[in-house]
Scaffold this motif. Structure first.
Motif, short mmCIF file in Angstrom:
data_model
loop_
_atom_site.label_atom_id
_atom_site.label_comp_id
_atom_site.label_asym_id
_atom_site.label_seq_id
_atom_site.Cartn_x
_atom_site.Cartn_y
_atom_site.Cartn_z
N PRO A 230 0.77 -1.14 -0.16
CA PRO A 230 0.01 0.02 -0.07
C PRO A 230 0.75 1.12 -0.02
CG PRO A 230 -0.94 -1.58 1.61
CD PRO A 230 0.56 -2.13 1.08
N GLY A 231 0.46 2.20 -0.93
CA GLY A 231 1.10 3.54 -0.99
C GLY A 231 2.72 3.59 -1.78
N ALA A 232 3.17 2.25 -2.11
CA ALA A 232 4.57 2.20 -2.80
C ALA A 232 4.29 3.06 -4.07
CB ALA A 232 5.00 1.03 -2.94
N ARG A 233 3.41 2.76 -4.82
CA ARG A 233 3.19 3.29 -6.18
C ARG A 233 3.18 4.64 -5.96
NH1 ARG A 233 2.20 2.81 -11.50
NH2 ARG A 233 1.95 0.60 -11.62
N GLU A 234 2.29 5.22 -5.10
CA GLU A 234 1.97 6.63 -5.06
C GLU A 234 3.46 7.49 -4.53
OE1 GLU A 234 -1.66 4.49 -4.86
OE2 GLU A 234 0.13 4.21 -3.90
N LEU A 235 4.01 6.71 -3.65
CA LEU A 235 5.20 7.57 -2.96
C LEU A 235 6.18 7.55 -4.30
CD1 LEU A 235 6.34 9.00 -0.55
CD2 LEU A 235 7.25 6.87 0.08
N GLY A 236 6.42 6.34 -5.03
CA GLY A 236 7.32 6.35 -6.16
C GLY A 236 7.01 7.33 -7.13
N GLU A 237 5.73 7.50 -7.38
CA GLU A 237 5.43 8.93 -8.31
C GLU A 237 5.58 10.06 -7.81
OE1 GLU A 237 1.13 7.67 -8.66
OE2 GLU A 237 1.62 6.40 -10.28
N GLN A 238 5.83 10.35 -6.58
CA GLN A 238 6.21 11.62 -6.22
C GLN A 238 7.78 11.75 -6.21
OE1 GLN A 238 5.14 12.73 -2.11
NE2 GLN A 238 3.35 11.41 -2.08
N MET A 239 8.52 10.33 -6.08
CA MET A 239 10.04 10.55 -6.32
C MET A 239 10.42 10.83 -7.91
SD MET A 239 10.91 7.34 -3.93
CE MET A 239 10.66 7.23 -2.40
N GLU A 240 9.54 10.21 -8.64
CA GLU A 240 9.77 10.45 -10.16
C GLU A 240 9.37 11.77 -10.55
OE1 GLU A 240 7.59 7.82 -13.98
OE2 GLU A 240 6.24 8.59 -12.36
N ALA A 241 8.56 12.15 -9.90
CA ALA A 241 7.78 13.61 -10.59
C ALA A 241 9.02 14.70 -9.98
CB ALA A 241 6.59 14.04 -10.04
N ALA A 242 9.58 14.47 -8.95
CA ALA A 242 10.71 15.28 -8.37
C ALA A 242 12.04 15.23 -8.69
CB ALA A 242 10.50 15.24 -6.54
N SER A 243 12.05 14.10 -8.97
CA SER A 243 13.60 13.77 -9.56
C SER A 243 13.95 13.82 -11.25
CB SER A 243 14.13 12.59 -9.05
OG SER A 243 13.33 11.28 -9.65
N GLY A 244 12.78 13.61 -11.90
CA GLY A 244 12.95 13.24 -13.35
C GLY A 244 13.27 11.80 -13.85
N TYR A 245 13.61 10.90 -12.72
CA TYR A 245 13.68 9.66 -12.92
C TYR A 245 12.69 8.81 -13.14
CZ TYR A 245 18.58 9.93 -11.24
OH TYR A 245 19.91 10.17 -10.94
N THR A 246 12.56 7.70 -13.80
CA THR A 246 11.25 6.91 -14.23
C THR A 246 11.02 5.93 -13.22
OG1 THR A 246 11.97 7.37 -16.68
CG2 THR A 246 10.40 5.63 -16.37
N LEU A 247 9.78 5.95 -12.89
CA LEU A 247 9.29 4.84 -12.11
C LEU A 247 9.13 3.60 -12.94
CD1 LEU A 247 8.83 4.18 -9.10
CD2 LEU A 247 6.36 4.49 -9.63
N ALA A 248 9.89 2.49 -12.86
CA ALA A 248 9.98 1.39 -13.94
C ALA A 248 9.66 0.07 -13.19
CB ALA A 248 11.26 1.42 -14.65
N ASP A 249 9.52 -0.94 -13.92
CA ASP A 249 9.42 -2.21 -13.48
C ASP A 249 10.77 -2.89 -13.42
OD1 ASP A 249 6.59 -2.10 -13.08
OD2 ASP A 249 6.13 -2.89 -15.06
N THR A 250 11.34 -3.70 -12.59
CA THR A 250 12.39 -4.15 -12.82
C THR A 250 12.59 -5.30 -13.80
OG1 THR A 250 12.45 -4.02 -10.24
CG2 THR A 250 14.22 -5.36 -11.37
#
Length: 305
Positions: A230-250
């Protein structure tokens, strides 16, 4: 003058010295010896904050990804300075971070391997020649720049009991069925001093989240198999938006036996592998300022939740 020198490659000795100096300069920081390697190099922690939200940040599971250690150390120094001066880091009030979170860092998981790659182990020494002899069986991997493992030839981020047998099967098929500069899973999970120590530390701390720093690709991996956190994707999306990195599947071939995989499996809490920078490891220090700028938001978001 900054404590953390980002103009030269780091070694286990300089890492240890910088951690000690941060703790001396900022007494509200603390450190302990987590373990020593098979070659008696220290694996040291660096802890900042007193808040109830516990997080663990690790770096340099892989030897030639040593630039990630500098990211954590620079963040620690700048956070500590901002706390002391009542300032901000990453647009966030530093004292608020310290009051809300306790950040446990393990900046250099693989000091033996890092010393090989960055030249602290001299050519002609017993340790260097043992590694070189092992690497001769894998001529396609540049030596020592392509070295990811510890000095026993075990890839530390393939050591965790989360699909370890699957990782073993994949890597053995690829030819990594014995000690190697990279991708050898070892004879059993958690049979290396480094991984046993980090796993034990994680179980002791019981963090709300872990960040595992690697290089390269400018990606954030956040899943392990079909585990729903729970919440992992949403927090990852915040990191993605703030860093410019891509939230990706391994990628499948890399999706087993890693530290964040084990954490997600065992704790059912958010765990992320952050792949910094771009190019061929070891990444040049000319990329450091950009890498650091991109990752400060990830580090602060992870701490605040």
């Amino acid at each position: 003058m900054p404590i953390v020198n980002t103009s030269v490659p780091i070694t286990s000795e300089s890492c240890d010295r910088m951690i000690r100096e941060i703790v001396r300069t900022y007494p509200f920081c603390r450190s302990e010896l987590l373990a020593s390697t098979a070659f008696q190099r220290p694996i040291r922690t660096l802890v900042i904050g007193t808040g109830p939200r516990k997080v663990i940040y690790s770096a340099s599971h892989h030897a030639n990804e040593w630039i990630t250690t500098l990211v954590l150390l620079k963040f620690a120094e700048e956070l500590a300075q901002a706390i002391q001066e009542g300032g901000q880091i990453g647009g966030q009030d530093a004292k608020r971070i310290a009051d809300k979170a306790t950040i446990y860092m393990v900046p250099m998981v693989d000091p033996d391997g890092v010393d090989l790659v960055t030249g602290a182990i001299p050519r002609g020494s017993v340790q260097y020649e043992q590694a070189r002899t092992l690497a001769e069986d894998f001529p396609a991997i540049p030596f020592p720049d392509g070295w990811k493992a510890n000095l026993l030839g075990v890839d530390l981020n393939l050591q965790y009991p989360a699909g370890w047998l699957t990782a073993r099967e994949i890597k053995f098929r690829q030819g990594y069925d014995r000690p190697a500069p990279r991708d050898y899973v070892g004879r059993a999970p958690l049979n290396q001093l480094e991984t046993k120590a980090l796993a034990g530390y994680t179980e002791y701390i019981e963090p709300a989240l872990v960040l595992a720093y690697h290089a390269q690709g400018k990606e954030i991996y956040w899943q392990f198999q079909d585990y729903e956190v729970p919440g992992a994707r949403e927090l990852g999306e915040q990191m993605e938006a703030a860093s410019g990195y891509t939230l990706a599947d391994t990628p499948y071939a890399s999706s087993f036996a890693g530290y964040k995989d084990w954490f997600i499996q065992n704790f059912r809490r958010p765990g992320y592998t952050v792949e910094v920078g771009s190019g061929v490891n070891p990444l040049p220090l000319s990329q450091f300022d950009e890498i650091y700028r991109d990752n400060v938001p990830i580090l602060t978001i992870a701490a605040l939740g």
